[in-house]
Write an enzyme that holds these catalytic residues in place. Structure first.
Site, short mmCIF file in Angstrom:
data_model
loop_
_atom_site.label_atom_id
_atom_site.label_comp_id
_atom_site.label_asym_id
_atom_site.label_seq_id
_atom_site.Cartn_x
_atom_site.Cartn_y
_atom_site.Cartn_z
N HIS A 1 0.82 -1.22 0.00
CA HIS A 1 0.00 0.00 0.00
C HIS A 1 0.85 1.26 0.00
CE1 HIS A 1 0.48 0.10 4.52
NE2 HIS A 1 0.48 1.38 4.27
N ASP B 1 -0.15 -7.68 1.56
CA ASP B 1 0.37 -6.31 1.57
C ASP B 1 1.90 -6.32 1.56
OD1 ASP B 1 0.48 -3.59 1.68
OD2 ASP B 1 -0.15 -3.40 3.77
N SER C 1 4.41 2.37 8.36
CA SER C 1 4.03 1.37 7.36
C SER C 1 5.23 0.89 6.55
CB SER C 1 3.00 1.95 6.38
OG SER C 1 1.70 1.82 6.87
#
Length: 536
Positions: A84, A130, A225
């Site tokens: 992402h 992911d 992230s």
């Protein structure tokens, strides 16, 4: 409404075989750490010992010095991060800083990204798979690669064991970012306990795991992230996961979610070994228009081979869920087909609904060149049009038949709506629609003129995309490249005229035009005029 973060946790590209390079000598890098400052702690953690994180990598836009995500150097010129973080960013606009422990510090080795590989099953709705790999233009001269877990997480840690995550993200929910690399220990959480948190947590398992405390207080946060979560075993630091997403930061009962490196190891190893990744283009999730209970929905799934090598499709089947009746195949050029580069195939289906509610149909298929199962989903809401408003003299709306007049009130599925912006006969009334306003079921409808927006296009404020409350990105703010992908029209509200089938870029996403959208029709997922597509 709960804010769900991407902690800084579909189709991608053609792999070009890399030349085998000789070994590169690498040295450790220490961040400069101020000794006269009181350092805030990252959601219950503290400053990291950078000698233990020589693989930590910052992900940056090529024209900025502030990282928007983290990553880890895994050797052979590759950086591991979250899908992402980079899925909508061309490789040419990406840099990494290996062994970069200071935000805006430039103490590591900054390198241009040569190629980007996003897992072909990455799902933007559930955030499963992911994971992404970045191939660098050269190997770094500082830092050290990290070892990756293989087999399963349970081979390295049991439920309740502490594992360690690091990053340069926020120090608290909605707080400021860390200036130096921070770390925090959190316990591994079982899938069963994680799933009990409900919402998107119900999808965790197989390719993701949870970590954190039931009472919260310690967690990774926005801006982290793509970074690593690790365990020390046998004197070696092993990466178990990739920081993916979570609800808020360190909230009670809301755990951090991490992409499972061991479960994704085969794909990672395949890319590093030079295997040519498949590139299939299709809509993974699509919301269709509402339909009347008793009517039949017709839909066509399209699959395109966007890679260079032939792809043979097999094991194709349909499944239904929600209130959908068993789907029927009306046409099929995909099953057992071999698609050459840029060739497409289609599967036509029709389905109905057994009762009012959301009808869902999935097309599942495999290809000879991979063990992965690909899934394209569509859903549509079945409306019971027999639910009527008491006799008020209000015209009922019938999809496909009623031609709405601006300002007129219509009844639909037990509610009343006022038409605006000239809705079409298939634009069914619903709350929040550009074409309809929910209103009281008055006995005397009032016709009012439609007022067109008067905002000058040049003065239009930048509006962040509205994201469904189950998955709200919270990647740290960055300066996005302004160049749209090649062959894509940059859409400017109130100015750009498009034709059906044109691909446009708007607020960092790509859409295909349909049903003749006007210049004031803002592109968005689920719109009658636009279909969300993967940027070329």
């Amino acid at each position: 409404m709960e804010a769900i973060k991407f902690f800084n946790k579909k189709m991608s590209t053609v792999l070009i075989s890399a030349a085998i390079c000789g070994p590169v000598m690498m040295q450790s890098v220490q961040a400069v750490e101020p000794t006269d400052l009181i350092q805030p702690k990252i959601v219950g953690g503290g400053l990291a010992n950078t000698s233990e994180w020589q693989f930590y990598t910052q992900i940056l836009n090529s024209n900025t010095t502030t990282a928007f995500c983290g990553g880890s150097y895994i050797g052979d010129g590759y950086v591991l991060t979250a899908a992402h973080c980079v899925k909508n960013k061309p490789a040419i606009f990406l840099h990494v800083e290996v062994a970069g422990f200071t935000l805006n510090g430039g103490v590591g080795d900054r390198i241009q990204v040569a190629e980007k590989f996003v897992h072909p099953l990455f799902n933007t709705s559930t955030l499963n798979h992911d994971v992404a790999l970045l191939k660098l233009e050269r190997e770094p001269t500082v830092g050290q690669p990290v070892s990756l877990a293989q087999g399963s997480v349970e081979q390295y840690a049991r439920t309740g064991d502490l594992i360690t995550v690091a990053g340069l993200g926020r120090l608290s929910e909605n707080g400021g970012r860390a200036g130096q690399l921070e770390e925090v220990d959190v316990p591994l959480v079982s899938d069963a306990v994680c799933n009990q948190s409900g919402g998107s947590y119900a999808n965790v398992g197989d390719v993701a795991f949870c970590a954190g405390y039931p009472q919260g207080q310690k967690d990774s946060c926005s801006g982290d992230s793509g970074g690593p979560i690790v365990v020390d075993t046998g004197g070696q630091r092993v990466q178990l996961g990739i920081v993916s997403w979570g609800v808020g930061c360190a909230r009670p009962g809301k755990y951090g979610v991490y992409a499972d490196v061991a479960a994704l190891r085969d794909w990672i190893d395949g890319i590093k070994a030079g295997e040519k990744p498949l590139s299939l283009s299709y809509l993974a999730n699509q919301q269709l228009n509402d339909f009347a209970l008793g009517a039949v929905v017709n839909h066509t799934f399209r699959i395109r081979n966007s890679g260079d090598s032939d792809v043979s499709i097999n094991s194709l089947n349909l499944s239904a869920s929600g209130v959908a009746t068993s789907p029927v195949t009306t046409s099929d050029t995909c099953n057992s087909a071999t698609l050459a580069a840029n060739q497409s195939c289609e599967v036509g289906v029709e389905f109905g609904a057994s009762q009012a509610g959301v009808a869902k149909v999935a097309l599942n298929f495999k290809v000879d060149q991979s063990d992965l199962t690909y899934t394209a989903n569509v859903s549509a809401k079945a409306i019971d049009e027999d639910v009527v408003i008491p006799d008020t003299g209000i015209t009922p709306f019938v999809a496909g038949k009623t031609k709405p007049v601006n300002g007129q009130i219509y009844s639909y599925a037990g509610q009343c709506f006022k038409a605006k912006n000239t809705p079409g006969v298939w634009e069914t009334p619903k709350a929040g629609s550009w074409f309809w306003s929910v209103t009281a079921c008055a006995t005397t409808p009032t016709v009012e003129p439609t007022i067109e927006p008067t905002v000058e296009p040049t003065m239009e404020p930048t509006v962040e995309p509205t994201v469904a409350p189950t998955i709200v990105p919270t990647i740290a703010p960055t300066v996005e490249p302004t160049q749209p992908p090649q062959g894509v029209i940059e859409f400017v509200l109130g100015q750009t005229k498009v034709n059906n089938g044109d691909i446009i870029s708007y607020q960092g996403e790509c859409f295909a035009a349909k049903n003749n959208p006007g210049t004031w029709e803002p592109p968005k997922a689920g719109s009658w005029f636009w279909t969300a597509v993967t940027c070329p």
